[in-house]
Each structure stands twice: as C-alpha cells, then as structure tokens.
Scaffold this motif. Structure first.
Motif, PDB file in Angstrom:
ATOM      1  N   ILE A 164      -3.587  10.829   2.425  1.00 16.67           N
ATOM      2  CA  ILE A 164      -4.192  10.214   3.614  1.00 16.67           C
ATOM      3  C   ILE A 164      -5.324   9.272   3.198  1.00 16.67           C
ATOM      4  O   ILE A 164      -5.447   8.156   3.707  1.00 16.67           O
ATOM      5  CB  ILE A 164      -4.712  11.308   4.575  1.00 16.67           C
ATOM      6  CG1 ILE A 164      -3.519  12.064   5.181  1.00 16.67           C
ATOM      7  CG2 ILE A 164      -5.570  10.708   5.679  1.00 16.67           C
ATOM      8  CD1 ILE A 164      -3.910  13.284   5.973  1.00 16.67           C
ATOM      9  N   ASN A 165      -6.141   9.724   2.254  1.00 18.45           N
ATOM     10  CA  ASN A 165      -7.251   8.873   1.793  1.00 18.45           C
ATOM     11  C   ASN A 165      -6.744   7.607   1.113  1.00 18.45           C
ATOM     12  O   ASN A 165      -7.387   6.558   1.163  1.00 18.45           O
ATOM     13  CB  ASN A 165      -8.133   9.664   0.821  1.00 18.45           C
ATOM     14  CG  ASN A 165      -8.916  10.754   1.523  1.00 18.45           C
ATOM     15  OD1 ASN A 165      -9.221  10.638   2.706  1.00 18.45           O
ATOM     16  ND2 ASN A 165      -9.230  11.821   0.811  1.00 18.45           N
ATOM     17  N   GLN A 166      -5.584   7.713   0.446  1.00 21.11           N
ATOM     18  CA  GLN A 166      -5.041   6.558  -0.282  1.00 21.11           C
ATOM     19  C   GLN A 166      -4.072   5.729   0.551  1.00 21.11           C
ATOM     20  O   GLN A 166      -3.509   4.760   0.044  1.00 21.11           O
ATOM     21  CB  GLN A 166      -4.319   7.053  -1.551  1.00 21.11           C
ATOM     22  CG  GLN A 166      -5.231   7.737  -2.554  1.00 21.11           C
ATOM     23  CD  GLN A 166      -4.449   8.461  -3.635  1.00 21.11           C
ATOM     24  OE1 GLN A 166      -3.295   8.848  -3.449  1.00 21.11           O
ATOM     25  NE2 GLN A 166      -5.065   8.637  -4.796  1.00 21.11           N
ATOM     26  N   ARG A 167      -3.839   6.145   1.809  1.00 22.94           N
ATOM     27  CA  ARG A 167      -2.856   5.472   2.674  1.00 22.94           C
ATOM     28  C   ARG A 167      -1.463   5.482   2.027  1.00 22.94           C
ATOM     29  O   ARG A 167      -0.718   4.497   2.137  1.00 22.94           O
ATOM     30  CB  ARG A 167      -3.263   4.027   2.968  1.00 22.94           C
ATOM     31  CG  ARG A 167      -4.599   3.888   3.646  1.00 22.94           C
ATOM     32  CD  ARG A 167      -4.545   4.391   5.091  1.00 22.94           C
ATOM     33  NE  ARG A 167      -5.734   4.026   5.831  1.00 22.94           N
ATOM     34  CZ  ARG A 167      -6.855   4.747   5.852  1.00 22.94           C
ATOM     35  NH1 ARG A 167      -6.907   5.890   5.156  1.00 22.94           N
ATOM     36  NH2 ARG A 167      -7.885   4.369   6.555  1.00 22.94           N
ATOM     37  N   ASP A 168      -1.128   6.569   1.363  1.00 30.51           N
ATOM     38  CA  ASP A 168       0.179   6.690   0.706  1.00 30.51           C
ATOM     39  C   ASP A 168       1.182   7.229   1.735  1.00 30.51           C
ATOM     40  O   ASP A 168       1.448   8.438   1.809  1.00 30.51           O
ATOM     41  CB  ASP A 168       0.064   7.628  -0.498  1.00 30.51           C
ATOM     42  CG  ASP A 168       1.180   7.414  -1.492  1.00 30.51           C
ATOM     43  OD1 ASP A 168       2.165   6.740  -1.132  1.00 30.51           O
ATOM     44  OD2 ASP A 168       1.080   7.920  -2.619  1.00 30.51           O
ATOM     45  N   ILE A 169       1.714   6.316   2.542  1.00 30.32           N
ATOM     46  CA  ILE A 169       2.428   6.713   3.763  1.00 30.32           C
ATOM     47  C   ILE A 169       3.665   7.564   3.494  1.00 30.32           C
ATOM     48  O   ILE A 169       3.917   8.555   4.183  1.00 30.32           O
ATOM     49  CB  ILE A 169       2.810   5.455   4.576  1.00 30.32           C
ATOM     50  CG1 ILE A 169       1.538   4.788   5.097  1.00 30.32           C
ATOM     51  CG2 ILE A 169       3.717   5.819   5.746  1.00 30.32           C
ATOM     52  CD1 ILE A 169       1.766   3.491   5.825  1.00 30.32           C
ATOM     53  N   LEU A 174       0.185   4.425  11.549  1.00 32.76           N
ATOM     54  CA  LEU A 174      -1.072   4.510  10.795  1.00 32.76           C
ATOM     55  C   LEU A 174      -1.523   3.118  10.369  1.00 32.76           C
ATOM     56  O   LEU A 174      -0.696   2.274  10.006  1.00 32.76           O
ATOM     57  CB  LEU A 174      -0.879   5.394   9.555  1.00 32.76           C
ATOM     58  CG  LEU A 174      -0.720   6.893   9.800  1.00 32.76           C
ATOM     59  CD1 LEU A 174      -0.421   7.604   8.480  1.00 32.76           C
ATOM     60  CD2 LEU A 174      -1.982   7.470  10.422  1.00 32.76           C
ATOM     61  N   PRO A 175      -2.834   2.868  10.389  1.00 31.89           N
ATOM     62  CA  PRO A 175      -3.319   1.562   9.956  1.00 31.89           C
ATOM     63  C   PRO A 175      -3.142   1.373   8.447  1.00 31.89           C
ATOM     64  O   PRO A 175      -3.035   2.343   7.692  1.00 31.89           O
ATOM     65  CB  PRO A 175      -4.803   1.606  10.331  1.00 31.89           C
ATOM     66  CG  PRO A 175      -5.141   3.056  10.350  1.00 31.89           C
ATOM     67  CD  PRO A 175      -3.914   3.772  10.808  1.00 31.89           C
ATOM     68  N   GLY A 176      -3.088   0.128   8.012  1.00 26.96           N
ATOM     69  CA  GLY A 176      -2.973  -0.152   6.579  1.00 26.96           C
ATOM     70  C   GLY A 176      -1.592  -0.660   6.221  1.00 26.96           C
ATOM     71  O   GLY A 176      -0.596  -0.269   6.837  1.00 26.96           O
TER      72      GLY A 176
END
Length: 319
Positions: free
Chosen positions: A279-284, A30-32
């Motif tokens: 997902i919106n917060q990129r909380d992997i 995932l990006p980020g």
C-alpha cells in the motif's frame, strides 16, 4: 446431503466471483499510476518507454478487459501478476512465501483462544451468578475492551523489556532456526491476537452452556446421579460447541487478513506486513492479489464450516 454440497459450492463460486470483481474494482480506483511506481515519479520519463509499459501491462485497456484477463490468468494459470516494484517477483510467489507465517500466527491464536475460552465459559455457566462467574466475566470484558496492539505493546514491555525472556520483534522460521526459536518469536504476537478471540469465544460458550443446562435431558442426567463434571463435558459441552465451531472457522479466516497491525508491530514478515508495504509503495497488483487471496480463504473456510455444520446437525440438511 448432495444437494447441500452442490448448493454451497455454487454459492462459493458466485461469492468468489463477486469478491474478485469488487477487489479489482476498488484497487483500480486507488490513486497513483503504476508507470510512476515502475519508473519513479521524479525521474525523466521517456514517453515511448511509458507507452510501451502501458501497452505491456494493458493499462489503457477498458476496465472489463483488464478484469477478464486478470481473472483468466488467476483461474486458469494461477497467476496473479507480477509486482510493479520488485520486478520479476510474482504475486503468487509472494503469497506462498508469506502465508505460512500468517497462517501459523492465526492458527496459534485460535488454539490459544479456544484453550482459554472453553474452561472460562464452562465455569461461568456452571457457576452462573456466583463470584466465579462475576470474576471470569469481568476478566473477559477487560480482554474484549483492549485492542490487540495495546496488548502486544504490553507483552513487549513485560516479556522482552522487563523479563527479557523473548525477543521484542522479528521472526524465526522453523526451517531456518527450528521450532523452539520459532515459538520464541511467535508466542507474543499470537497471544496478542488470541486475547480478543478468547473473550468472544468464552462469552459464546457461556451463553450456550447456560441455555443447554436448562434442558430436560440435563435435569434427567442430574436425577440419575451423574457427577457434574461428566454432565458438563459429555452432555452439555458438545451441543453447546456448534456455535463455537462456526465462529472459530469464521474468525480464523478473518485473522488471516486481520493480522496487519500485529505483524507490523512485531515486524513479522507475513501477508499483513507485505500488504502494508504494498500500500505504501502503490504496488497495486500485490494489494489486489493479497486481498483476493485473503477474501477467498475466508469464503472457503466459511463454506467448509457450513458443510461441517450440516454434517453435525441433521436438521440443517433437511432445512
């Protein structure tokens, strides 16, 4: 039977291992950057602090090392990590807090679907080719064609806006507001989820019942003068329910991860709602933990269904 159990358990362990590996691999793509999530992408980031965070989280370690550490913590310590966004909040704690909500929704949806599907399926098979079969098949086709979220919007319009019987959104926990208030917030999202399941189950029951009603032992029962209701329920429904039991187990597991849209629509604080936020917060780590948990439950439920199937049908144990 022991061989069947051992075989299923070995397959379960191998599947879970593959699921965790794939999930970890995909979320790693995932990006980020987690450091940007923690410090804020627009903040003035201190290089020493950035490196310290990367060292603490092991972000610079090779992929296989990070996967091995994560798997070890997950299996041995039941620790799925900590949210990057909400520091101090464990992923395991988040899942345990939200799984009762999603589990209740999925359970209610399955129960409602089965209660509607069995009579509709039996009626369609018993009156095959008659107007009752035509009407029920048309209704099932409509239910199957309408997406869950459209059904949810219709329920909100009807029961919350027009009739004002139920709240349009939110969730009341049983422990906070009691059972009645809980059901007021649960009934619409559960019903929206149940409609598609009902359509699938009723089609399955009808098809199996049509085949069963052609069996010689059914004809023999009719020749003995047994009434139709007794034959349908006692002799036809039970052998026709094996496929239904299988699909109910599979779909229950699928619903645990398939309530994302409905939970978002009704603002239900379940796993799906939390997954969308993550997902919106990129909380992997939260994405990773919830995905693995849902996949693991799905696989475990399928294994349990397989074992029950073997218990009910001896031919499977011998196969």
């Amino acid at each position: 039977m022991r061989k069947v159990i051992i075989s299923r358990l070995l397959r379960l362990a191998a599947t879970l291992l593959a699921v965790t590996f794939l999930t970890f691999s995909l979320t790693s793509l995932l990006p980020g950057d987690p450091v940007n999530v923690i410090l804020g992408v627009d903040s003035n980031q201190d290089p020493e602090l950035v490196q310290k965070i990367r060292d603490d989280l092991g972000l610079d370690d090779p992929f296989i090392v990070r996967y091995g550490n994560w798997l070890w913590d997950a299996v041995v310590h039941f620790d799925l990590g900590e949210s990057y966004v909400n520091r101090g909040q464990s992923v395991s704690g988040t899942i345990m807090d939200r799984i009762p909500v999603t589990g209740q929704l999925a359970f209610m949806a399955i129960i409602m679907a089965v209660l509607m599907a069995v009579p509709i399926g039996v009626l369609g098979a018993y009156r095959q080719g008659k107007w009752q079969d035509t009407v029920s098949s048309a209704g099932v086709q409509v239910a199957l064609s309408i997406p869950n979220f459209i059904m949810g919007i219709f329920f909100i319009w009807l029961f919350a806006v027009q009739l004002q019987w139920l709240p349009s959104s939110n969730w009341n926990r049983i422990s906070d507001k009691g059972l009645i208030e809980n059901l007021k917030t649960a009934i619409m999202p559960a019903a929206a989820l149940a409609m598609t399941q009902m359509a699938i189950f009723s089609r399955l029951v009808r098809a199996d019942m049509v085949a069963t009603l052609q069996e010689n032992y059914i004809l023999a029962a009719k020749a003995k003068g047994l009434n139709d209701r007794f034959i349908l329920i006692r002799h036809a429904l039970r052998p026709s329910s094996l496929s239904l039991m299988t699909i109910v187990g599979i779909n229950f597991g699928a619903l645990l991860g398939g309530t994302v849209v409905i939970e978002t629509l009704f603002a239900v604080p379940g796993l799906g709602f939390r997954l969308i936020n993550a997902i919106n917060q990129r909380d992997i780590l939260v994405i990773q933990g919830i995905t693995v948990f849902v996949a693991a439950v799905y696989v475990i439920i399928n294994t349990v269904v397989d074992l029950l199937y073997a218990v009910i049908d001896p031919r499977i144990r011998k196969g």
